[in-house]
Design an enzyme around this catalytic site. Structure first.
Site, PDB file in Angstrom:
ATOM      1  N   ASP A  69     -28.361  10.651  16.915  1.00 23.28           N
ATOM      2  CA  ASP A  69     -27.516  10.578  15.718  1.00 23.28           C
ATOM      3  C   ASP A  69     -28.329  10.742  14.435  1.00 23.28           C
ATOM      4  O   ASP A  69     -29.549  10.579  14.418  1.00 23.28           O
ATOM      5  CB  ASP A  69     -26.810   9.213  15.655  1.00 23.28           C
ATOM      6  CG  ASP A  69     -25.710   9.078  16.679  1.00 23.28           C
ATOM      7  OD1 ASP A  69     -25.614   9.950  17.562  1.00 23.28           O
ATOM      8  OD2 ASP A  69     -24.966   8.079  16.618  1.00 23.28           O
ATOM      9  N   ASP A  70     -27.588  11.051  13.356  1.00 23.06           N
ATOM     10  CA  ASP A  70     -28.061  10.985  11.960  1.00 23.06           C
ATOM     11  C   ASP A  70     -28.968  12.131  11.525  1.00 23.06           C
ATOM     12  O   ASP A  70     -29.335  12.213  10.355  1.00 23.06           O
ATOM     13  CB  ASP A  70     -28.776   9.660  11.663  1.00 23.06           C
ATOM     14  CG  ASP A  70     -27.853   8.465  11.775  1.00 23.06           C
ATOM     15  OD1 ASP A  70     -26.659   8.683  12.053  1.00 23.06           O
ATOM     16  OD2 ASP A  70     -28.323   7.326  11.597  1.00 23.06           O
ATOM     17  N   HIS A 124     -20.937  14.149  13.282  1.00 20.65           N
ATOM     18  CA  HIS A 124     -21.202  12.747  12.902  1.00 20.65           C
ATOM     19  C   HIS A 124     -20.820  12.516  11.436  1.00 20.65           C
ATOM     20  O   HIS A 124     -21.452  11.704  10.760  1.00 20.65           O
ATOM     21  CB  HIS A 124     -22.684  12.429  13.132  1.00 20.65           C
ATOM     22  CG  HIS A 124     -22.994  10.964  13.229  1.00 20.65           C
ATOM     23  ND1 HIS A 124     -22.239  10.064  13.960  1.00 20.65           N
ATOM     24  CD2 HIS A 124     -24.024  10.228  12.687  1.00 20.65           C
ATOM     25  CE1 HIS A 124     -22.763   8.867  13.871  1.00 20.65           C
ATOM     26  NE2 HIS A 124     -23.852   8.918  13.095  1.00 20.65           N
ATOM     27  N   HIS A 143     -22.086  10.590   6.584  1.00 24.75           N
ATOM     28  CA  HIS A 143     -22.302   9.374   7.357  1.00 24.75           C
ATOM     29  C   HIS A 143     -21.387   8.254   6.840  1.00 24.75           C
ATOM     30  O   HIS A 143     -21.794   7.118   6.593  1.00 24.75           O
ATOM     31  CB  HIS A 143     -23.770   8.928   7.295  1.00 24.75           C
ATOM     32  CG  HIS A 143     -24.158   8.043   8.443  1.00 24.75           C
ATOM     33  ND1 HIS A 143     -24.213   6.671   8.334  1.00 24.75           N
ATOM     34  CD2 HIS A 143     -24.499   8.323   9.728  1.00 24.75           C
ATOM     35  CE1 HIS A 143     -24.580   6.148   9.485  1.00 24.75           C
ATOM     36  NE2 HIS A 143     -24.765   7.124  10.359  1.00 24.75           N
ATOM     37  N   HIS A 166     -31.808   8.053  17.702  1.00 26.10           N
ATOM     38  CA  HIS A 166     -31.700   8.714  16.393  1.00 26.10           C
ATOM     39  C   HIS A 166     -32.901   9.628  16.181  1.00 26.10           C
ATOM     40  O   HIS A 166     -34.047   9.171  16.334  1.00 26.10           O
ATOM     41  CB  HIS A 166     -31.629   7.667  15.269  1.00 26.10           C
ATOM     42  CG  HIS A 166     -30.439   6.770  15.354  1.00 26.10           C
ATOM     43  ND1 HIS A 166     -30.378   5.720  16.255  1.00 26.10           N
ATOM     44  CD2 HIS A 166     -29.264   6.757  14.671  1.00 26.10           C
ATOM     45  CE1 HIS A 166     -29.208   5.098  16.123  1.00 26.10           C
ATOM     46  NE2 HIS A 166     -28.520   5.700  15.163  1.00 26.10           N
TER      47      HIS A 166
END
Length: 501
Positions: free
Chosen positions: A312-313, A363, A367, A454
């Site tokens: 993620d991210d 995603h 965010h 991540h």
């Protein structure tokens, strides 16, 4: 009739002889004018020297001086007074020459030519090859030292004018015509220059009909086999599919497809081995296109255990590329849930991940916590991200992960995609400790696990270097979320949340 006295004839004979002698002496002393050089031109064979003829003259003598030399060389004798040009075929590329002429009348020579013309000879480049490559038509010509540039010309029919399509600097001798269109036959010429002096054009060279390579080739694992899809090539009559299995050294043609058929399913691809594919387009005239980029994939065995690593991210080049390197080494795939606002900055990572068969998930763009966002904000966060993903991969994401995994009934209703959470949380964002990330995976992973990490932290990148080979040695197949669900017989539906297969 009265007879002329010999005393009269004798003086007349002497007088005539004296006149003849006088004329001969005068003729021998006549000095012709120096011829005027009118031009020194560059031609394919060398340098052409042209001059104005002079009278009286029986012929001409041509002298040449090479740049840097102090002496004159007698180059040629011209005995025909009607000739007023000469081709110097002994010149060398990029050398400057100076010429001088003298006219000859009997044994008398004129002074050197009143005008001296000097010019650098530039050889006409011979085109050595015209080759069909993936990027277009590749031309290569004879390379000369000291060349300052070349110009490339193209036309389709003999009757049309030449069109300049490109230039290369220095003495480079390769050019790729990237504007060539598939299904068209081209004729090419090249000219070279030294300073502001340009060669004549070399004889034209024609090539077979250009056939472009398919620009895109995508691979997908299914229960039936490996599905290939490729982009259409204009004007082609058929395609051939080539395959090379891990451990082999040669490509084998495994299928042929007619125009308009842009897919093929390889049902014989071996399970558990990395398989490489590429596609080529053809035209019935015998013209062959270049190969597409080769792509590789490892076929999944539905009977063996599998796991989906997710990140993620990101993207973030230093870490994302580190992860992609280890995935590529082991023929593994993962899912990257990207933040839309970061994609353009690190687009190389996204493009590379997609090319390696990894899945690009959504995603949100900023965010944003979806449970506290308005309905319109939720929609824009998802769609803006898909728009930027599509720009760099050709297609939008088919799955969404909400930041923090925060999902409620309203979010599930508004988000028109399956929502993916996780079953193994490494907490890498919190402790940023490589050893703890590795330990959490080893202690918690099982068949069908979705692992959360991540790709922002170097500690995570380092942990993945250990996790991937460990999972492979434990018999796991590393696949994307969508692949794992499909092989496990789970149909993903919009608005539903999935944490494990």
């Amino acid at each position: 009739m009265k007879r002329i006295s010999k005393y009269v004839l004798l003086p007349l004979s002497l007088l005539f002889l004296a006149g003849v002698l006088t004329l001969s002496v005068s003729a021998a002393n006549v000095k012709p004018k120096a011829p005027k050089i009118t031009a020194v031109r560059n031609v394919k064979q060398g340098l052409v020297i042209s001059w104005k003829t002079v009278e009286p003259a029986d012929g001409y003598i041509i002298y040449r001086q090479k740049s840097g030399s102090s002496g004159w060389k007698r180059l040629a004798d011209i005995d025909n007074t009607n000739i007023n040009s000469y081709v110097d075929r002994s010149v060398k590329h990029s050398v400057t020459y100076t010429y001088s002429l003298k006219a000859v009348y009997g044994k008398v020579k004129s002074d050197g030519s009143a005008v001296k013309k000097s010019k650098t000879f530039v050889a006409a480049p011979e085109i050595k090859s015209v080759e069909n490559i993936r990027a277009g038509v590749k031309l290569q010509w004879k390379k000369y030292k000291n060349t300052t540039g070349s110009k490339i010309y193209r036309k389709i029919t003999e009757s049309e004018k030449w069109h300049r399509i490109g230039t290369v600097s220095g003495n480079n001798n390769i050019f790729v015509d990237r504007s060539a269109e598939s299904g068209v036959r081209y004729i090419y010429q090249v000219r070279q220059s030294v300073g502001n002096i340009m060669s004549v054009r070399e004889g034209s060279v024609a090539m077979k009909t250009f056939v472009a390579a398919p620009e895109k080739l995508t691979l997908k694992c299914t229960l039936d086999g490996i599905v290939l899809n490729w982009s259409q090539v204009q004007g082609c009559s058929n395609y051939s599919v080539f395959r090379m299995i891990q451990g082999e050294s040669e490509w084998k043609r495994i299928a042929k497809r007619k125009t308009g058929v842009l897919t093929y399913t390889d049902k014989k691809a071996p399970v558990g081995k990395t398989v490489h594919y590429k596609v080529r387009a053809y035209i019935n005239s015998g013209s062959i296109g270049a190969f597409s980029f080769s792509e590789k994939i490892k076929r999944v065995d539905p009977k063996r255990k599998m796991v989906a690593l997710t990140f993620d991210d990101g993207p973030y080049s230093p870490v994302t590329n580190q992860i992609l390197n280890i995935l590529e080494k082991y023929g593994a795939r993962a899912t990257f849930f990207v933040v839309g606002s970061r994609v353009s900055t690190y687009s190389d990572c996204v493009t590379r991940a997609a090319a390696l068969g990894c899945e690009i998930g959504n995603h949100t763009y900023n965010h944003t916590t979806l449970t506290s966002a308005s309905d319109s904000r939720i929609i824009s966060e998802i769609e803006d991200t898909n728009r930027v993903i599509r720009r760099y991969t050709g297609k939008g994401a088919s799955i969404v992960r909400a930041p923090g995994g925060a999902v409620n009934s309203r979010v599930r209703q508004i988000v028109n995609y399956p929502l993916v959470n996780w079953s193994v949380d490494t907490l890498d964002w919190q402790h940023r400790n490589t050893a703890k990330v590795i330990a959490s995976v080893k202690s918690s992973v099982s068949d069908g696990s979705i692992v959360l990490m991540h790709d922002l932290y170097p500690t995570t990148g380092n942990a993945v270097q250990v996790i991937v080979p460990w999972l492979v040695n434990q018999g796991y197949q590393l696949v994307t979320v969508s692949e794992m669900m499909r092989y496990k017989g789970i149909k993903l539906s919009s608005g539903n949340v999935y944490s494990h297969a």
